[in-house]
Design a protein around this motif. Structure first.
Motif: not given
Length: 234
Positions: A171-172, A177-180, A193-194
């Motif tokens: 899981p990530v 995810i948002f930061d990257k 992200v969603d």
């Protein structure tokens, strides 16, 4: 032309190394102490550093530590008369790529230096293909494929899928995810992200009939690219 910084307080060794490396087509800078080494590294941005440990104003370990802490990306090769295992271990632990013991053969030092430069060059090349199981993502054309099934992606979809593929079956979090992918872009929230996970799920839906991957929501932990389907693994 790659520039090599030689940090060595022995003038004879320093001159021999400079002559040999220049004969092999390198540009050479020299330093005989810690202060000069750090100044040269800052001003000249060498492609590699050959570094003695015993210096008149400190230790080559200090140079190596400072360079790595400052983000220096090139190869660092220690060249030292200290031949104890603990000396080698300490040098490598500080971020050096190699440790060569004096007395040394120039051809061996040259070969090791060239090998480390080649490895850095190869690792600096941007990825074009990402794989996870039998899933293949071509970042150049932003196309993901599984057998004969393919799907074209947008730039951001391909970045998101590459991230999930790198962490396949793990899981990530939304935050990671948002930061990257979206850090520094004002006006966006974690909901983006969603939204993009939804886009990817739609584009990967045709792969499911081939036993392909699914993006699952792991409660409290984020999203995961699940590759554990029997057909997909084998």
């Amino acid at each position: 032309m790659t520039r090599v910084l030689i940090v060595e307080d022995d003038s004879d060794i320093r001159a021999m190394l400079a002559r040999g490396l220049e004969a092999e087509g390198f540009s050479v800078g020299v330093a005989g102490c810690v202060d000069d080494a750090l100044t040269s590294a800052r001003d000249e941005a060498p492609g590699a550093v050959v570094l003695d440990i015993t210096l008149p104003d400190g230790s080559g370990h200090d140079v190596c530590r400072s360079l790595r802490e400052g983000g220096y990306p090139g190869p660092i090769l220690f060249l030292s008369a200290r031949d104890e295992v603990r000396d080698r271990a300490e040098g490598l632990a500080l971020g050096a790529d190699d440790y060569i013991v004096k007395p040394f053969v120039f051809d061996e030092l040259l070969a090791r230096l060239q090998t480390h430069l080649l490895r850095r060059k190869e690792s600096d090349q941007p990825r074009t293909i990402v794989t996870a199981g039998k899933l293949v993502l071509d970042l150049n054309i932003r196309q993901v494929s599984l057998g004969d099934a393919t799907a074209r992606l947008t730039p951001r979809e391909s970045e998101l899928l590459a991230l999930l593929m790198d962490k396949a079956n793990q899981p990530v979090s939304r935050g990671d995810i948002f930061d990257k992918l979206w850090a520094g872009q004002g006006g966006l929230s974690l909901n983006v992200v969603d939204v993009y996970v939804g886009y990817l799920r739609t584009k990967l839906s045709d792969f499911v009939r081939f036993g392909g991957p699914v993006i699952v929501t792991v409660r409290g932990r984020g999203f995961m690219l699940d590759l554990r389907g029997q057909d997909f693994r084998h």
